[in-house]
Scaffold this motif. Sequence first.
Motif, mmCIF file in Angstrom:
data_model
loop_
_atom_site.group_PDB
_atom_site.id
_atom_site.type_symbol
_atom_site.label_atom_id
_atom_site.label_comp_id
_atom_site.label_asym_id
_atom_site.label_seq_id
_atom_site.Cartn_x
_atom_site.Cartn_y
_atom_site.Cartn_z
ATOM 1 N N ASP A 139 1.858 12.914 -8.738
ATOM 2 C CA ASP A 139 1.967 14.359 -8.980
ATOM 3 C C ASP A 139 3.430 14.721 -9.263
ATOM 4 N N ALA A 140 3.630 15.467 -10.343
ATOM 5 C CA ALA A 140 5.002 15.816 -10.737
ATOM 6 C C ALA A 140 5.707 16.659 -9.685
ATOM 7 N N ALA A 141 4.950 17.426 -8.878
ATOM 8 C CA ALA A 141 5.577 18.265 -7.849
ATOM 9 C C ALA A 141 6.193 17.432 -6.739
ATOM 10 N N ASP A 142 5.773 16.161 -6.598
ATOM 11 C CA ASP A 142 6.296 15.301 -5.544
ATOM 12 C C ASP A 142 7.489 14.468 -5.997
ATOM 13 N N VAL A 143 7.949 14.668 -7.224
ATOM 14 C CA VAL A 143 9.041 13.857 -7.775
ATOM 15 C C VAL A 143 10.315 14.691 -7.778
ATOM 16 N N SER A 144 11.391 14.145 -7.278
ATOM 17 C CA SER A 144 12.693 14.800 -7.292
ATOM 18 C C SER A 144 13.736 13.799 -7.764
ATOM 19 N N VAL A 145 14.679 14.289 -8.533
ATOM 20 C CA VAL A 145 15.724 13.443 -9.113
ATOM 21 C C VAL A 145 17.064 13.918 -8.567
ATOM 22 N N ALA A 146 17.761 13.046 -7.867
ATOM 23 C CA ALA A 146 19.088 13.386 -7.345
ATOM 24 C C ALA A 146 20.103 13.368 -8.484
ATOM 25 N N PRO A 147 21.128 14.196 -8.396
ATOM 26 C CA PRO A 147 22.163 14.176 -9.438
ATOM 27 C C PRO A 147 22.814 12.809 -9.532
ATOM 28 N N SER A 148 22.977 12.335 -10.736
ATOM 29 C CA SER A 148 23.621 11.043 -10.934
ATOM 30 C C SER A 148 25.128 11.174 -10.780
ATOM 31 N N LYS A 183 0.835 -1.185 0.000
ATOM 32 C CA LYS A 183 0.000 0.000 0.000
ATOM 33 C C LYS A 183 0.880 1.248 0.000
ATOM 34 N N ILE A 184 0.794 2.006 -1.089
ATOM 35 C CA ILE A 184 1.578 3.240 -1.216
ATOM 36 C C ILE A 184 0.619 4.418 -1.107
ATOM 37 N N PRO A 185 0.702 5.237 -0.054
ATOM 38 C CA PRO A 185 -0.205 6.379 0.077
ATOM 39 C C PRO A 185 -0.023 7.373 -1.077
ATOM 40 N N VAL A 186 -1.133 8.041 -1.424
ATOM 41 C CA VAL A 186 -1.066 9.058 -2.482
ATOM 42 C C VAL A 186 -0.170 10.212 -2.046
ATOM 43 N N ASP A 187 -0.187 10.544 -0.755
ATOM 44 C CA ASP A 187 0.670 11.611 -0.231
ATOM 45 C C ASP A 187 2.076 11.053 -0.032
ATOM 46 N N THR A 188 2.812 10.977 -1.091
ATOM 47 C CA THR A 188 4.145 10.379 -1.042
ATOM 48 C C THR A 188 5.126 11.187 -1.879
ATOM 49 N N GLU A 189 6.363 11.140 -1.474
ATOM 50 C CA GLU A 189 7.466 11.730 -2.255
ATOM 51 C C GLU A 189 8.127 10.608 -3.047
ATOM 52 N N VAL A 190 8.472 10.918 -4.267
ATOM 53 C CA VAL A 190 9.163 9.952 -5.124
ATOM 54 C C VAL A 190 10.537 10.528 -5.439
ATOM 55 N N ARG A 191 11.549 9.761 -5.163
ATOM 56 C CA ARG A 191 12.917 10.243 -5.347
ATOM 57 C C ARG A 191 13.734 9.229 -6.130
ATOM 58 N N VAL A 192 14.442 9.729 -7.130
ATOM 59 C CA VAL A 192 15.370 8.913 -7.907
ATOM 60 C C VAL A 192 16.762 9.153 -7.335
ATOM 61 N N SER A 193 17.365 8.107 -6.786
ATOM 62 C CA SER A 193 18.650 8.247 -6.095
ATOM 63 C C SER A 193 19.628 7.215 -6.593
ATOM 64 N N ASN A 194 20.862 7.363 -6.134
ATOM 65 C CA ASN A 194 21.922 6.419 -6.466
ATOM 66 C C ASN A 194 21.894 5.272 -5.471
ATOM 67 N N LEU A 195 21.876 4.064 -5.991
ATOM 68 C CA LEU A 195 21.904 2.901 -5.120
ATOM 69 C C LEU A 195 23.268 2.732 -4.471
ATOM 70 N N SER A 233 2.909 9.622 5.278
ATOM 71 C CA SER A 233 2.090 8.998 6.309
ATOM 72 C C SER A 233 1.781 7.570 5.878
ATOM 73 N N ASP A 234 1.125 6.828 6.774
ATOM 74 C CA ASP A 234 0.750 5.448 6.476
ATOM 75 C C ASP A 234 -0.739 5.297 6.176
ATOM 76 N N THR A 235 -1.453 6.411 6.138
ATOM 77 C CA THR A 235 -2.891 6.349 5.917
ATOM 78 C C THR A 235 -3.210 6.570 4.449
ATOM 79 N N GLY A 236 -4.421 6.118 4.050
ATOM 80 C CA GLY A 236 -4.859 6.257 2.668
ATOM 81 C C GLY A 236 -5.319 7.665 2.340
ATOM 82 N N PRO A 237 -5.757 7.881 1.112
ATOM 83 C CA PRO A 237 -5.923 6.888 0.040
ATOM 84 C C PRO A 237 -4.589 6.398 -0.517
ATOM 85 N N TYR A 238 -4.646 5.265 -1.237
ATOM 86 C CA TYR A 238 -3.441 4.638 -1.737
ATOM 87 C C TYR A 238 -3.437 4.663 -3.266
#
Length: 316
Positions: A124-133, A85-97, A111-116
Motif C-alpha cells: 500500500d502506497a500509504a505505508d511507504v515513506s522516503v527519508a531525505p537523501s 515472512k513479511i506481514p502485510v501490515d508493514t511500513e516500508v521506509r527508504v533510508s540512508n545506510l 506485528s509478527d502475525t499474518g497475512p504475509y
Amino acid sequence: MRGSILSATALAAVAVLGVGYLSLNVLDIDPRRDHAEITVPLTTSGGLIDTSQVTLRGFAIGRVERIDVERGGLRAVVRVDAAQKIPVDTEVRVSNLSAAGEQFLDFRPHSDTGPYLADGDVVDAADVSVAPSVSDTLAVAEALTREIDTDALGGIVDTVDTATRGRESDIDNVVEVLRLLSVTLADKKDEIRRLYRNLQVLGENAYADALGPRLADAVPELEASGAGLDHLISSYQDYSYVGETVWDGELARLVPKIDEYLSQLSPDLGFIATVLRPVTQPIRPLRVDAGALVTMLEQVFPRGGPARVAVTLPGN
C-alpha cells in the motif's frame, strides 16, 4: 605433464569456488533458495538504485531488482527471500545506510502475525515513506546558507565583541554565579522535588475539594450570561451607529450655533477689568492674615462648646 594437469585442476577449482562465493555471498544468488517479487510504489526514488539492499527490520533479505517509471510515480520491484515472512501490515521506509549516502529499503512490520506478503503483491502506497537523501539534505543546507546575510551576521559578531571587550571580569562573575546556581540546584534537588510534589498535591486537593465544584457551579451561570453579553455587544454596536450620525449630523450643527450665541451674550471681561482697575487700586496693598482670622474663629467657636463673644465696656 602430470604437474600441468594438477595446476590446471587446482586453478579451475579455485575459480569455481570464487564464482560460487561471489554468487552466494556477494550477489546473493542461491539456486536452492525460493524468491518472491514484491512491488513497492514510490513518489521518489530517494536514491534507490538497482541492486540496493532490502532488509527486514535491518536484516538483509534481498535486493532491488529494478525501478520502473510509471505515470504518477515510480515502482520498485524488490526480490526477497521467500522464506522470510513479511506481514502485510508493514511500513516500508527508504533510508540512508550511512552518511556516504547508500540507500536501502527496509520493511518494518507492525506485528509478527499474518497475512504475509507473497510473490506479486503490491505494498500500500500509504505505508511507504522516503527519508531525505544526503544529496537532498545538502541541497537544502546550501539553499539555507545562501539565505544568510553575511553582513548582518558580521554585525552581530562585532556587536557581541564590542559588548564583551574589557568585560572579562564581569563575564567570569556571571559564569561563577551560574556555576553556584547549578551547584545549589544539584544540592537541593531533593527539597525542590519535594516542594514541587507538595504543591502538586495541594493543587489537586484544592481543585478537588473547593475549586472544582465552584467552577462546575459557575458553568451554568457563564453559559446563561452568554446571551446577555451578546445582546449587550450588539446594542453597543447599534448605539455606535446611531451616535455616529448624531455627532456628525445634528450636534455638529448645534454646537457652533450655541458657541455663537454665547459669544454674543457674554460680556467683554477685558473691558470690565480695565474699568475696575482704578476702583480696586486702593485695596491692592491690603493683605489678609489668614492665620489670625482662623485663630479668631477658633476662639469664638471653640470645639465642643458654645460660641463665646467678649464685649469690652467703655471705661473698663
